[in-house]
Design an enzyme around this catalytic site. Structure first.
Site, PDB file in Angstrom:
ATOM      1  N   SER A  97      14.294   3.443   7.687  1.00  0.00           N
ATOM      2  CA  SER A  97      13.180   2.985   8.501  1.00  0.00           C
ATOM      3  C   SER A  97      13.620   2.833   9.954  1.00  0.00           C
ATOM      4  O   SER A  97      14.093   3.781  10.567  1.00  0.00           O
ATOM      5  CB  SER A  97      12.622   1.679   7.929  1.00  0.00           C
ATOM      6  OG  SER A  97      11.452   1.289   8.601  1.00  0.00           O
ATOM      7  N   ASP A 239       7.833   5.140  13.904  1.00  0.00           N
ATOM      8  CA  ASP A 239       9.196   4.770  13.534  1.00  0.00           C
ATOM      9  C   ASP A 239       9.833   5.981  12.839  1.00  0.00           C
ATOM     10  O   ASP A 239       9.171   6.994  12.615  1.00  0.00           O
ATOM     11  CB  ASP A 239       9.208   3.508  12.670  1.00  0.00           C
ATOM     12  CG  ASP A 239       8.672   3.741  11.261  1.00  0.00           C
ATOM     13  OD1 ASP A 239       7.830   4.640  11.077  1.00  0.00           O
ATOM     14  OD2 ASP A 239       9.090   3.020  10.340  1.00  0.00           O
ATOM     15  N   ASP A 241      10.688   7.001   9.835  1.00  0.00           N
ATOM     16  CA  ASP A 241      10.131   7.638   8.640  1.00  0.00           C
ATOM     17  C   ASP A 241       8.612   7.730   8.691  1.00  0.00           C
ATOM     18  O   ASP A 241       7.976   8.127   7.722  1.00  0.00           O
ATOM     19  CB  ASP A 241      10.596   6.939   7.361  1.00  0.00           C
ATOM     20  CG  ASP A 241      10.030   5.545   7.192  1.00  0.00           C
ATOM     21  OD1 ASP A 241       9.830   4.851   8.214  1.00  0.00           O
ATOM     22  OD2 ASP A 241       9.795   5.129   6.037  1.00  0.00           O
ATOM     23  N   ASP A 243       5.978   5.748   8.772  1.00  0.00           N
ATOM     24  CA  ASP A 243       4.971   4.969   8.058  1.00  0.00           C
ATOM     25  C   ASP A 243       4.402   3.862   8.947  1.00  0.00           C
ATOM     26  O   ASP A 243       3.502   3.134   8.533  1.00  0.00           O
ATOM     27  CB  ASP A 243       5.507   4.404   6.739  1.00  0.00           C
ATOM     28  CG  ASP A 243       6.671   3.432   6.920  1.00  0.00           C
ATOM     29  OD1 ASP A 243       7.184   3.280   8.055  1.00  0.00           O
ATOM     30  OD2 ASP A 243       7.086   2.818   5.907  1.00  0.00           O
TER      31      ASP A 243
END
Length: 448
Positions: A97, A239, A241, A243
């Site tokens: 993340s 961010d 990844d 999400d």
């Protein structure tokens, strides 16, 4: 040496220290042993250590007799969609993340295409500690196949939630900052399909972050200037990844992550997504709840964590949901936080209303959040919660995920960290001063 963080949704650590190929292989072997038959999708964000970990993880899954669908670099919500589209037994997403570059991690999905619920995740975590694995004989080894287009199905599902022709007709000028994570591949593609004039920053998934990866105001000052200087209608900041989504308006003002969800809820209400409640977590701004209330829609609050929001959304047939860290969850796309849903639906809102992002943000209910933390022994938490309830006796108190105290639209959440010996205090009120005073009062009672 940092501690390996293992939770019900996966693990995270520093590569070469706590997160090694051996750890990754043992963890996914436990995961494989707990799943029903079927292939497993493996994806990753753009981190430099992703290819190494992906190779180890796919080999371990093959060694457990699993066929693997290699999605390559793909966003976390894309992996959720791909699980369902490929009828997979689950998925492994390799990402840390917003953590710094030395970190990487593993996030686990079930066959429904959502992050594992707490019960399923706990079994895999326990299995890892117990050394559970199902290594197979030489003639049962699985195979790995690369997915030719892992993004297509996700793109189609996001587009189906909006008026594509209306957005195309506006020809918005936009900037997308993927910061060399996973979001640029689908993000640029989505925005171009929507007829936008796209300035893509950090679209290449090299993992060589141009700025600190968490999309907060202090980390996006340079991007905010580029949005304003480039006369863009909006800046979309993901961010690693993808999400989570933070917004910057046409004047270069950081609108933030809490506003992402509130604007998506505004748009959901506008298009009639009122047939069920919305679900947010206990630390998410009341802005979304206030917007829903204006349309007669109930808001339910779950424990903090995407899996908890998804659980409550599914159980209550929610029309919409998400978390205030910039993660809208649209059940028509999947029960995963989704920056692409956020981008498409914010553009749709702008197109429907004819209003600039700055005006839409200014029209949201005005609330202020303050956050604080203090070192504390977790064993002291029950006594602390009792003192807080006695002191704030006029509040509506909820327990289960720490202690949450509610007064009208103001609230205070006090909860122990899952990974550190600290207590976190988050308060929201009409003014920053009032929110801070709630946290200060709570802090004063910690050692009373």
């Amino acid at each position: 040496m940092s501690k390996l963080i293992i939770s019900v949704s996966g693990l995270r650590g520093i590569v070469g220290e706590t997160l090694t190929p051996e750890v990754a292989c043992r963890f996914v072997a436990s995961y494989s042993a707990a799943l029903p038959p079927g292939p497993i999708v493996v994806g990753r964000d753009g981190r430099t250590t992703g290819p190494m970990l992906a190779g180890a993880i796919m080999s371990a899954l093959n060694a457990c007799g699993r066929d693997v669908i290699d999605a390559g670099v793909a966003a976390t919500p894309t992996i959720g969609v791909l699980v369902r589209e490929r009828s997979a037994a689950g998925a492994v997403q390799i990402s840390a993340s917003h953590n710094p570059p030395p970190y990487n991690g593993i996030k686990l999905f079930g066959s429904s295409g959502r992050v594992l619920d707490a019960e399923s995740g706990a079994k895999i975590r326990d299995g890892y500690f117990e050394g559970q694995a199902a290594w197979c004989a030489y003639d049962k080894i699985g195979e790995t196949t690369a997915d030719s287009d892992p993004h297509a199905a996700h793109l189609d599902k996001v587009l189906a939630t909006i008026d594509v022709d209306l957005v195309r007709g506006k020809a918005f000028s936009v900037l997308i900052d993927s910061n060399h994570g996973a979001g640029g591949l689908l993000g640029k593609r989505l925005l171009e399909v929507l007829g936008c004039d796209v300035e893509a920053v950090g679209a290449e998934p090299t993992g060589l972050f141009a700025h600190v990866p968490e999309p907060t105001a202090e980390n996006l000052t340079g991007i905010a200037s580029r949005v304003a200087d480039g006369s863009c209608a909006v800046g979309f900041c993901q961010d690693p990844d993808a999400d989570r989504l933070a917004l910057i308006d046409e004047m270069g003002r950081y609108i933030g992550e809490e506003a992402t969800l509130a604007l998506c809820v505004t748009r959901a209400m506008m298009v009639g997504r009122t047939g069920g409640p919305i679900v947010i977590n206990g630390a998410t701004s009341s802005m979304s709840a206030m917007v829903a209330k204006q349309h007669g829609v109930e808001t339910l609050r779950s424990a903090v964590g995407e899996a908890n929001v998804a659980d409550m959304m599914i159980a209550n047939e929610a029309a919409y949901g998400g978390e205030g860290n910039g993660g809208p969850i649209d059940p028509d796309v999947g029960y995963v936080r989704d920056s692409f849903v956020g981008m498409a639906q914010v553009l749709d809102l702008m197109a429907r209303t004819g209003k600039p992002l700055s005006q839409l943000a200014d029209e949201l209910p005005k609330m202020a959040i303050h956050k604080d933390k203090a070192e504390i022994d977790v064993e002291e938490l029950p006594a602390i919660f009792k003192r807080l309830q006695e002191h704030f006796h006029d509040a509506d108190a909820q327990t289960g995920d720490g202690l949450r105290l509610q007064w009208g639209d103001s609230w205070l959440l006090v909860r122990g960290s899952n990974t550190e010996p600290i207590v976190r205090m988050i308060a929201e009120a009409e003014t920053q001063a009032k929110a801070k005073s709630l946290c200060d009062a709570a802090a004063g009672l910690l050692n009373a």
